[in-house]
Design a protein around this motif. Structure first.
Motif, PDB file in Angstrom:
ATOM      1  N   VAL A   1      30.142 -31.920  32.550  1.00 32.02           N
ATOM      2  CA  VAL A   1      30.237 -32.580  33.835  1.00 32.02           C
ATOM      3  C   VAL A   1      28.830 -32.430  34.624  1.00 32.02           C
ATOM      4  O   VAL A   1      28.377 -31.389  34.864  1.00 32.02           O
ATOM      5  CB  VAL A   1      31.318 -31.721  34.354  1.00 32.02           C
ATOM      6  N   PRO A   2      28.550 -33.970  34.653  1.00 30.49           N
ATOM      7  CA  PRO A   2      27.396 -33.932  35.313  1.00 30.49           C
ATOM      8  C   PRO A   2      27.066 -33.360  36.788  1.00 30.49           C
ATOM      9  O   PRO A   2      25.770 -32.705  37.009  1.00 30.49           O
ATOM     10  CB  PRO A   2      27.146 -35.448  35.526  1.00 30.49           C
ATOM     11  N   ALA A   3      28.026 -33.184  37.441  1.00 25.59           N
ATOM     12  CA  ALA A   3      28.043 -32.468  38.832  1.00 25.59           C
ATOM     13  C   ALA A   3      27.901 -30.932  38.719  1.00 25.59           C
ATOM     14  O   ALA A   3      27.462 -30.399  39.612  1.00 25.59           O
ATOM     15  CB  ALA A   3      29.054 -32.879  39.632  1.00 25.59           C
ATOM     16  N   LEU A   4      28.224 -30.420  37.449  1.00 27.14           N
ATOM     17  CA  LEU A   4      28.270 -28.892  37.212  1.00 27.14           C
ATOM     18  C   LEU A   4      27.005 -28.470  36.379  1.00 27.14           C
ATOM     19  O   LEU A   4      26.924 -27.395  35.796  1.00 27.14           O
ATOM     20  CB  LEU A   4      29.593 -28.399  36.751  1.00 27.14           C
ATOM     21  N   HIS A   5      25.980 -29.526  35.956  1.00 26.83           N
ATOM     22  CA  HIS A   5      25.145 -29.014  34.956  1.00 26.83           C
ATOM     23  C   HIS A   5      24.221 -27.871  35.542  1.00 26.83           C
ATOM     24  O   HIS A   5      23.786 -26.957  34.682  1.00 26.83           O
ATOM     25  CB  HIS A   5      24.032 -30.290  34.696  1.00 26.83           C
ATOM     26  N   ALA A   6      23.973 -27.818  36.892  1.00 26.59           N
ATOM     27  CA  ALA A   6      23.415 -26.609  37.401  1.00 26.59           C
ATOM     28  C   ALA A   6      23.957 -25.246  37.181  1.00 26.59           C
ATOM     29  O   ALA A   6      23.342 -24.216  36.597  1.00 26.59           O
ATOM     30  CB  ALA A   6      23.079 -26.841  38.795  1.00 26.59           C
ATOM     31  N   TYR A   7      25.359 -25.271  37.206  1.00 25.67           N
ATOM     32  CA  TYR A   7      26.163 -23.906  36.914  1.00 25.67           C
ATOM     33  C   TYR A   7      25.840 -23.612  35.475  1.00 25.67           C
ATOM     34  O   TYR A   7      25.962 -22.469  34.936  1.00 25.67           O
ATOM     35  CB  TYR A   7      27.511 -24.064  37.173  1.00 25.67           C
ATOM     36  N   ALA A   8      26.033 -24.566  34.456  1.00 25.45           N
ATOM     37  CA  ALA A   8      26.049 -24.355  33.069  1.00 25.45           C
ATOM     38  C   ALA A   8      24.416 -23.968  32.752  1.00 25.45           C
ATOM     39  O   ALA A   8      24.167 -23.111  31.875  1.00 25.45           O
ATOM     40  CB  ALA A   8      25.899 -26.074  32.332  1.00 25.45           C
ATOM     41  N   PHE A   9      23.515 -24.354  33.507  1.00 27.18           N
ATOM     42  CA  PHE A   9      22.125 -23.826  33.374  1.00 27.18           C
ATOM     43  C   PHE A   9      22.163 -22.528  33.757  1.00 27.18           C
ATOM     44  O   PHE A   9      21.231 -21.526  32.944  1.00 27.18           O
ATOM     45  CB  PHE A   9      21.221 -24.852  34.098  1.00 27.18           C
ATOM     46  N   LEU A  10      22.620 -22.156  34.533  1.00 30.26           N
ATOM     47  CA  LEU A  10      22.747 -20.783  35.195  1.00 30.26           C
ATOM     48  C   LEU A  10      23.399 -19.794  34.184  1.00 30.26           C
ATOM     49  O   LEU A  10      22.763 -18.538  33.988  1.00 30.26           O
ATOM     50  CB  LEU A  10      23.404 -20.768  36.545  1.00 30.26           C
ATOM     51  N   LEU A  11      24.399 -20.312  33.716  1.00 26.21           N
ATOM     52  CA  LEU A  11      25.330 -19.258  32.716  1.00 26.21           C
ATOM     53  C   LEU A  11      24.560 -19.391  31.310  1.00 26.21           C
ATOM     54  O   LEU A  11      24.976 -18.244  30.523  1.00 26.21           O
ATOM     55  CB  LEU A  11      26.577 -19.832  32.277  1.00 26.21           C
ATOM     56  N   GLU A  12      23.657 -20.027  30.980  1.00 28.27           N
ATOM     57  CA  GLU A  12      23.167 -20.185  29.705  1.00 28.27           C
ATOM     58  C   GLU A  12      22.203 -18.935  29.287  1.00 28.27           C
ATOM     59  O   GLU A  12      21.555 -18.394  30.115  1.00 28.27           O
ATOM     60  CB  GLU A  12      22.085 -21.480  29.267  1.00 28.27           C
ATOM     61  N   ASP A  13      22.163 -18.759  27.985  1.00 27.56           N
ATOM     62  CA  ASP A  13      21.393 -17.595  27.638  1.00 27.56           C
ATOM     63  C   ASP A  13      19.986 -17.893  27.785  1.00 27.56           C
ATOM     64  O   ASP A  13      19.431 -18.692  26.819  1.00 27.56           O
ATOM     65  CB  ASP A  13      21.731 -17.063  26.061  1.00 27.56           C
ATOM     66  N   GLU A  14      18.986 -17.009  28.262  1.00 31.63           N
ATOM     67  CA  GLU A  14      17.504 -17.413  28.269  1.00 31.63           C
ATOM     68  C   GLU A  14      16.758 -16.762  27.203  1.00 31.63           C
ATOM     69  O   GLU A  14      15.717 -16.845  26.946  1.00 31.63           O
ATOM     70  CB  GLU A  14      16.950 -16.931  29.685  1.00 31.63           C
TER      71      GLU A  14
END
Length: 361
Positions: free
Chosen positions: A331-344
């Motif tokens: 979901v384009p509007a939620l990409h920031a949340y996906a980035f926050l949850l991703e494993d670094e």
């Protein structure tokens, strides 16, 4: 701009509060449904294979249920058969426990100057207080067992209908999205199914390794009822992070009570070695970064799951958070949340090389 930002923040907070309320007050309904959904994703490849053998949708769903029941029944049978052996050793365990209690009383008297009679009187007072609530505890336990059985039956019912009607559910979710993005919605559903199913399968493979390692290690050490203790130590590892510590308690206790004092350190060595190998070799190979979740949010998911759903939440909230991450990534509007949850944390190179070798074979 400030009003729009404040409005957006209030909407997010309201959504969060409502979600927590629904998860908490609807846990009796949602927990069996969530377990069934995760198991349906795990058994979906098996169901598709059975359907290719011309068994039909209903037959494939029934066989998947039978496989699940056989697995659960086999675990219960092994634990029950091994538990019967412990009853034969109760006199020896009781004698060893009395010796340990006597040693503990002497140590308390030497360190704190409390006479054994005072210690016994204190213990009797505490036992008396516990006896007052024994009936209430027994009633709650019976209710808990009844709730567990009814929840398991609900899981089986939900699982059957989810496997049977999975194509219809897929079409339903595809119709929710716009026509020009149905391909991306289908890709998102495939990722969710793959991640959830592989997470459970990877967790089971990790538990199998631990069970075999514990069994071999406990047998070499000479710990009695090694098979039963291995299963008891492995089952709590379904709970990430804290499960290993919970599972280690019973083997250590049995080594102290039923074995010799020299067995405690070797048992600790077996438990630590198994966890080191599992965390650094087995899990990266069989699970890797399938969930692709940041460690901090994994811990947050476990803590929040325990607060809202108890032990089932500690098991389920990690894959559920991975599903939320996948949805946010599409979901384009939620990409920031996906980035926050991703494993670094990057996957080790040796793990990638081994995976490439396995794929080539």
């Amino acid at each position: 701009m400030r009003n729009l930002s404040l409005r957006h923040t209030n909407q997010v907070l309201l959504l969060l509060v409502l979600s927590v309320a629904v998860l908490y007050f609807g846990r009796v309904f949602l927990i069996p449904l969530a377990f069934a959904a995760v198991l349906a994703m795990l058994l979906a490849p098996v169901a598709r294979r059975l359907e290719r053998w011309h068994l039909g949708r209903v037959g494939a769903a029934l066989i998947c249920l039978l496989l699940l029941l056989a697995f659960v029944g086999g675990c219960i049978f092994i634990v029950g058969a091994q538990a019967a052996n412990i009853s034969e050793q109760l006199p020896q365990i009781q004698q060893k426990l009395q010796q340990l209690l006597a040693q503990a009383q002497q140590w308390i008297q030497q360190q704190f100057g409390v006479a054994p009679e005072q210690q016994i009187r204190f213990v009797q007072e505490q036992v008396g207080k516990l006896a007052q609530s024994a009936n209430r505890f027994l009633t709650m336990s019976l209710k808990g067992i009844g709730g567990l059985l009814s929840g398991f039956i609900l899981v089986l019912l939900y699982l059957f209908f989810l496997i049977w009607g999975r194509d219809k559910l897929r079409k339903f979710f595809l119709q929710l999205g716009p026509n020009e993005r149905r391909a991306e919605v289908g890709q998102m559903l495939d990722e969710i199914t793959k991640v959830a199913g592989q997470y459970i399968s990877g967790r089971l493979l990790s538990m199998l390794f631990l069970a075999v390692f514990y069994l071999i290690g406990f047998s070499i050490v000479g710990l009695k009822n090694a098979l039963l203790l291995s299963l008891i130590a492995v089952l709590p590892t379904l709970i990430p992070y804290v499960g290993a510590f919970i599972g280690a308690f019973f083997p250590l206790t049995m080594a102290l009570v039923s074995g010799s004092s020299g067995q405690v350190l070797p048992v600790v060595g077996v438990l630590v070695a198994a966890q080191v190998i599992d965390n650094n070799i087995i899990e990266p190979l069989v699970m890797g970064s399938r969930l692709n979740l940041s460690p901090i949010f994994t811990i947050i998911a476990i803590v929040a799951g325990e607060l809202l759903w108890g032990i089932p939440g500690m098991i389920l909230f990690e894959p559920l958070l991975a599903v939320i991450r996948i949805v946010c990534s599409h979901v384009p509007a939620l990409h920031a949340y996906a980035f926050l949850l991703e494993d670094e944390v990057q996957e080790p190179r040796w793990v990638e090389r081994i995976k490439q070798l396995v794929k080539q074979k």
